[in-house]
Scaffold this motif. Sequence first.
Motif, PDB file in Angstrom:
ATOM      1  N   GLY A 143       0.799  -1.222   0.000  1.00  0.00           N
ATOM      2  CA  GLY A 143       0.000   0.000   0.000  1.00  0.00           C
ATOM      3  C   GLY A 143       0.831   1.270   0.000  1.00  0.00           C
ATOM      4  O   GLY A 143       2.070   1.259   0.057  1.00  0.00           O
ATOM      5  N   VAL A 144       0.116   2.394  -0.060  1.00  0.00           N
ATOM      6  CA  VAL A 144       0.740   3.725  -0.030  1.00  0.00           C
ATOM      7  C   VAL A 144       0.077   4.539   1.065  1.00  0.00           C
ATOM      8  O   VAL A 144      -1.155   4.607   1.134  1.00  0.00           O
ATOM      9  N   LEU A 145       0.888   5.148   1.927  1.00  0.00           N
ATOM     10  CA  LEU A 145       0.377   5.938   3.053  1.00  0.00           C
ATOM     11  C   LEU A 145       0.936   7.351   3.005  1.00  0.00           C
ATOM     12  O   LEU A 145       2.130   7.558   2.770  1.00  0.00           O
ATOM     13  N   TYR A 146       0.055   8.332   3.243  1.00  0.00           N
ATOM     14  CA  TYR A 146       0.472   9.718   3.459  1.00  0.00           C
ATOM     15  C   TYR A 146       0.108  10.099   4.889  1.00  0.00           C
ATOM     16  O   TYR A 146      -0.973   9.748   5.372  1.00  0.00           O
TER      17      TYR A 146
ATOM     18  N   THR B 119       7.736  -0.947   6.016  1.00  0.00           N
ATOM     19  CA  THR B 119       8.734  -1.859   5.452  1.00  0.00           C
ATOM     20  C   THR B 119       8.268  -3.302   5.566  1.00  0.00           C
ATOM     21  O   THR B 119       8.397  -4.097   4.625  1.00  0.00           O
ATOM     22  N   ASN B 120       7.693  -3.660   6.717  1.00  0.00           N
ATOM     23  CA  ASN B 120       7.203  -5.025   6.927  1.00  0.00           C
ATOM     24  C   ASN B 120       6.041  -5.369   6.003  1.00  0.00           C
ATOM     25  O   ASN B 120       5.762  -6.534   5.741  1.00  0.00           O
ATOM     26  N   LYS B 121       5.347  -4.340   5.533  1.00  0.00           N
ATOM     27  CA  LYS B 121       4.215  -4.548   4.626  1.00  0.00           C
ATOM     28  C   LYS B 121       4.618  -4.364   3.157  1.00  0.00           C
ATOM     29  O   LYS B 121       3.754  -4.425   2.271  1.00  0.00           O
ATOM     30  N   ASN B 122       5.911  -4.115   2.938  1.00  0.00           N
ATOM     31  CA  ASN B 122       6.385  -3.779   1.594  1.00  0.00           C
ATOM     32  C   ASN B 122       5.584  -2.602   1.034  1.00  0.00           C
ATOM     33  O   ASN B 122       5.235  -2.552  -0.156  1.00  0.00           O
ATOM     34  N   ALA B 123       5.268  -1.674   1.919  1.00  0.00           N
ATOM     35  CA  ALA B 123       4.452  -0.505   1.569  1.00  0.00           C
ATOM     36  C   ALA B 123       5.313   0.749   1.574  1.00  0.00           C
ATOM     37  O   ALA B 123       6.469   0.745   2.018  1.00  0.00           O
ATOM     38  N   ILE B 124       4.740   1.834   1.094  1.00  0.00           N
ATOM     39  CA  ILE B 124       5.441   3.120   1.031  1.00  0.00           C
ATOM     40  C   ILE B 124       4.761   4.098   1.972  1.00  0.00           C
ATOM     41  O   ILE B 124       3.533   4.244   1.953  1.00  0.00           O
ATOM     42  N   VAL B 125       5.536   4.775   2.806  1.00  0.00           N
ATOM     43  CA  VAL B 125       4.992   5.808   3.671  1.00  0.00           C
ATOM     44  C   VAL B 125       5.610   7.151   3.282  1.00  0.00           C
ATOM     45  O   VAL B 125       6.824   7.275   3.111  1.00  0.00           O
ATOM     46  N   ASN B 126       4.758   8.149   3.092  1.00  0.00           N
ATOM     47  CA  ASN B 126       5.176   9.498   2.712  1.00  0.00           C
ATOM     48  C   ASN B 126       4.846  10.457   3.841  1.00  0.00           C
ATOM     49  O   ASN B 126       3.675  10.620   4.199  1.00  0.00           O
TER      50      ASN B 126
ATOM     51  N   GLU C 149       8.013   8.577  13.310  1.00  0.00           N
ATOM     52  CA  GLU C 149       8.507   8.237  11.974  1.00  0.00           C
ATOM     53  C   GLU C 149       9.124   6.842  11.911  1.00  0.00           C
ATOM     54  O   GLU C 149       8.888   6.092  10.970  1.00  0.00           O
ATOM     55  N   LYS C 150       9.925   6.467  12.907  1.00  0.00           N
ATOM     56  CA  LYS C 150      10.550   5.140  12.881  1.00  0.00           C
ATOM     57  C   LYS C 150       9.498   4.040  12.964  1.00  0.00           C
ATOM     58  O   LYS C 150       9.566   3.040  12.228  1.00  0.00           O
ATOM     59  N   LEU C 151       8.521   4.226  13.847  1.00  0.00           N
ATOM     60  CA  LEU C 151       7.445   3.242  13.982  1.00  0.00           C
ATOM     61  C   LEU C 151       6.716   3.074  12.659  1.00  0.00           C
ATOM     62  O   LEU C 151       6.449   1.941  12.212  1.00  0.00           O
ATOM     63  N   PHE C 152       6.407   4.179  12.005  1.00  0.00           N
ATOM     64  CA  PHE C 152       5.673   4.133  10.738  1.00  0.00           C
ATOM     65  C   PHE C 152       6.533   3.506   9.636  1.00  0.00           C
ATOM     66  O   PHE C 152       6.052   2.695   8.850  1.00  0.00           O
ATOM     67  N   THR C 153       7.803   3.896   9.593  1.00  0.00           N
ATOM     68  CA  THR C 153       8.696   3.379   8.555  1.00  0.00           C
ATOM     69  C   THR C 153       8.901   1.877   8.707  1.00  0.00           C
ATOM     70  O   THR C 153       8.851   1.128   7.720  1.00  0.00           O
TER      71      THR C 153
END
Length: 411
Positions: free
Chosen positions: A194-197, A213-220, A205-209
Amino acid sequence: MFNQLDDAISWIEKQIKFRPKTSLDHMKDALSILHLDLSKIKKIHVTGTNGKGSVCMMTTSILVKSGKNVGTFISPYLENFNERIKYNGQDISNEDLLKIINEIYQLNKNYSQISGQTLSFFELMTLMAIKFFHDKKVDVMIMEVGIGGLLDSTNILNYDVSVITNIGMDHMKQLGDTEEQIALNKLGILKKNGVLYTTVDSKFEKLFTDYATNKNAIVNFIDKNNIKVISEFPHIIEYKYETYKLSLLGDFQNLNACLAIEIVKHLYKDIEVSKIKQGLIDTKHSGRLEMVLDGVFIDGAHNVHAIKRVIYSLQSINKVYNINVLFSALSDKEPEKMLNLIQPFVKSITLTAFPDPRYKTLENLPFKFENNPKIALENLIQNRRENDVILITGSLHFIGYVKKEVIPYFK
């Protein structure tokens, strides 16, 4: 089946409000009965402690200005039940609402026959919104989370973009007693790939990142350094070297606007900046630092995190510290903690009551109390001095009642 809308609304409002959940399998089973093809609809999922509704409505307004058909599901409503489900920014019509409640009533009966269970109020509302948006053939569906994220009824779909506004202490009974627990629950909306904004504080930030990463997702993460306030009233900001005028007041709306901008740019790479600007100017969202009478504002801040931002914004906008607060809240919202927090920053605090089953009297708290909100507001208006403003706040349910039942008395 129902012939009258009032009877239909009465039925759905009487359904169980909350049920313990360990999965969303029952909701997925119920949705499958409807046999909906949602593959052609872009989907946006929005959660966060505060600001969800504003982000939803800003995004809606921009997309409608860009010529898209948009369905928006938000909660709770202030004055009218229809506010929960919107088509192109307008409340669902009475005719459409009656039709969709009847359809979901039948679904609930069918689901009960198959499973031996019935669905809760918010589960039914979620299915109503999805079915209505499907039938309207919307281009984009914007779904606001009810509580949390992981096990929220809206989390049964795969979304093109997920959004988390911020993290604060609210709904602890359901989500956990620490900010980290609450954050992880809200992160439950982010699916694999998925993609998260988000505009969460840097401490998350570290928790979100790590989670992404564990979801192979992108966080912006929205970079707050890219935001510059040009003016607070009128509300004008600069973001990434473009200037935007916002219809919604309050510094907390700056981040919400940037989220909306990034969401629409993610979904539509070629969207015109002029459409984004006009959408933000035209956004309407009742009860968010809304001036309902001369010098009288209402805001639905209902937790410590939100009330701090409202007080700060009201001081900045009016350039005065003479804020007189009229306050009421639901019993599960830490009213005393909110009041103790805002007391040093306001001129006066008056507590009042309003008809809601979750209201518990505030009369025993160490502040002035007037049971009748009309009398309480009338006293504040009569005693107001030059440079004084009045803020009515504490609960979305409270300000909805005030806007519908009290404010017309003064017009």
